[in-house]
Design an enzyme around this catalytic site. Structure first.
Site, PDB file in Angstrom:
ATOM      1  N   LEU A  39       1.007  -1.298  -0.418  1.00  0.00           N
ATOM      2  CA  LEU A  39       0.096   0.000   0.241  1.00  0.00           C
ATOM      3  C   LEU A  39       0.652   1.523   0.003  1.00  0.00           C
ATOM      4  O   LEU A  39       2.498   1.527   0.442  1.00  0.00           O
ATOM      5  CB  LEU A  39      -1.132  -0.325   1.701  1.00  0.00           C
ATOM      6  CG  LEU A  39      -1.798  -0.997   1.331  1.00  0.00           C
ATOM      7  CD1 LEU A  39      -2.413  -1.055   2.773  1.00  0.00           C
ATOM      8  CD2 LEU A  39      -2.704  -1.544  -0.170  1.00  0.00           C
TER       9      LEU A  39
ATOM     10  N   HIS B  99      -3.353   4.995  -1.912  1.00  0.00           N
ATOM     11  CA  HIS B  99      -4.311   3.353  -1.131  1.00  0.00           C
ATOM     12  C   HIS B  99      -5.258   3.717   0.097  1.00  0.00           C
ATOM     13  O   HIS B  99      -6.408   3.324   0.300  1.00  0.00           O
ATOM     14  CB  HIS B  99      -3.645   2.341  -1.239  1.00  0.00           C
ATOM     15  CG  HIS B  99      -3.083   1.017  -1.952  1.00  0.00           C
ATOM     16  ND1 HIS B  99      -2.095   0.772  -1.828  1.00  0.00           N
ATOM     17  CD2 HIS B  99      -4.468   0.864  -2.676  1.00  0.00           C
ATOM     18  CE1 HIS B  99      -1.620   0.307  -3.712  1.00  0.00           C
ATOM     19  NE2 HIS B  99      -2.870   0.173  -4.145  1.00  0.00           N
TER      20      HIS B  99
END
Ligand code: PAF
Length: 277
Positions: free
Chosen positions: A30, A34
């Protein structure tokens, strides 16, 4: 935050969840992009589910499925600090058990651009997203504008198959020099990383031309190619100015359009896009 790895547990949890439920589908590793999706889901829904699943069916045989960056512990720490309630992190066998035979094909919008460059990619994306929607039954699902064609494909599929979730598109998060955040940016060498902002520079130039009244799409495509090829490490895969929903290439830009491009630096492909107006 609870972490679930089986479809059966996820189905139980979604049946008990306080609504509205928001889903943030990811392949992990991530970054701020995100987290922006998770933050918006946290603000707009009562239960936030993030999925982490590196989906093998959306990678071609010569692509980076095996080496795709993964760091589950770090991802879980990040999602916990965003207040995510449930992480759904199934194994490949859980999502595609022995005998798995069903795939979702979206026509039209999957064919150009990334669809032409990566045959089968959008079949894999549509299949896994349809499965996630069926397992999690989200009221709202959050996708980044960075993958503009993916957004168009998911919207088309959701409408066509009456999947009953609202698709929320969240603006692209950029590094300070304009490079769109992507898990694949880690593959860039230092020299390639310095050259990579040329993508956003080319997109901004098109926006500037459009604001000055330019409507000839081909002239704007040529300007993007000119700018990108001025960067010796960059190789143009495609530049596109297409109708926003169908992704058909335009001659004149008189309505909503997606300006997109794919550029290769060594072995790394980067994509980016902006919307007009
Ligand atoms: O954008 C992604 O990370 C993936 O394509 C998605 C939507 C999670 C499906 O695997």
């Amino acid at each position: 935050m609870i972490v679930l790895t089986t479809v059966a547990d996820m189905v139980k949890a979604r049946d008990l969840a306080v609504r509205p439920l928001g889903l943030v589908p990811t392949m992990g590793y991530l970054h701020e992009g995100h987290l922006t999706l998770a933050r918006q889901a946290r603000q707009e829904t009562r239960t936030v589910v993030a999925s982490i699943f590196v989906n093998p069916t959306q990678f071609g045989p010569a692509e980076d499925f095996a080496s795709y960056p993964r760091d589950m512990e770090r991802d879980l720490t990040m999602l916990r600090s965003e207040g995510v309630d449930i992480v759904f992190a199934p194994t490949v066998d859980e999502m595609y058990p022995k005998g798995y035979s069903t795939y979702v094909d979206v026509e039209g919008v999957t064919k150009p651009l990334e669809g032409a460059r990566r045959p089968g990619h959008f079949q894999g994306v549509a299949t896994v997203v349809a499965k996630l929607f069926t397992i999690v039954r989200p009221d709202r699902s959050y996708f980044g504008q960075k993958d503009g064609q993916q957004v168009a494909v998911v919207k088309r599929m959701t409408l066509d198959l009456n999947l009953g979730t609202e698709i929320i598109v969240v603006r692209t998060v950029r590094e300070p020099d304009g490079l769109a955040m992507s898990s694949r940016n880690v593959y860039l060498t230092p020299a390639e990383r310095r050259a990579a902002p040329v993508l956003y520079l080319a997109l901004c130039r098109v926006r500037e031309l459009w604001q000055q009244g330019q409507r000839d799409a081909e002239a704007m495509r040529q300007e993007m190619v000119r700018l990108i090829t001025s960067e010796p490490l960059a190789q143009v895969d495609y530049v596109s100015i297409a109708a926003a929903t169908t992704l058909e290439e335009l001659a004149q830009v008189n309505g909503p359009a997606m300006v997109s491009l794919a550029v290769r630096f060594g072995r790394t492909h980067l994509i980016d896009n902006i919307s007009l107006p």
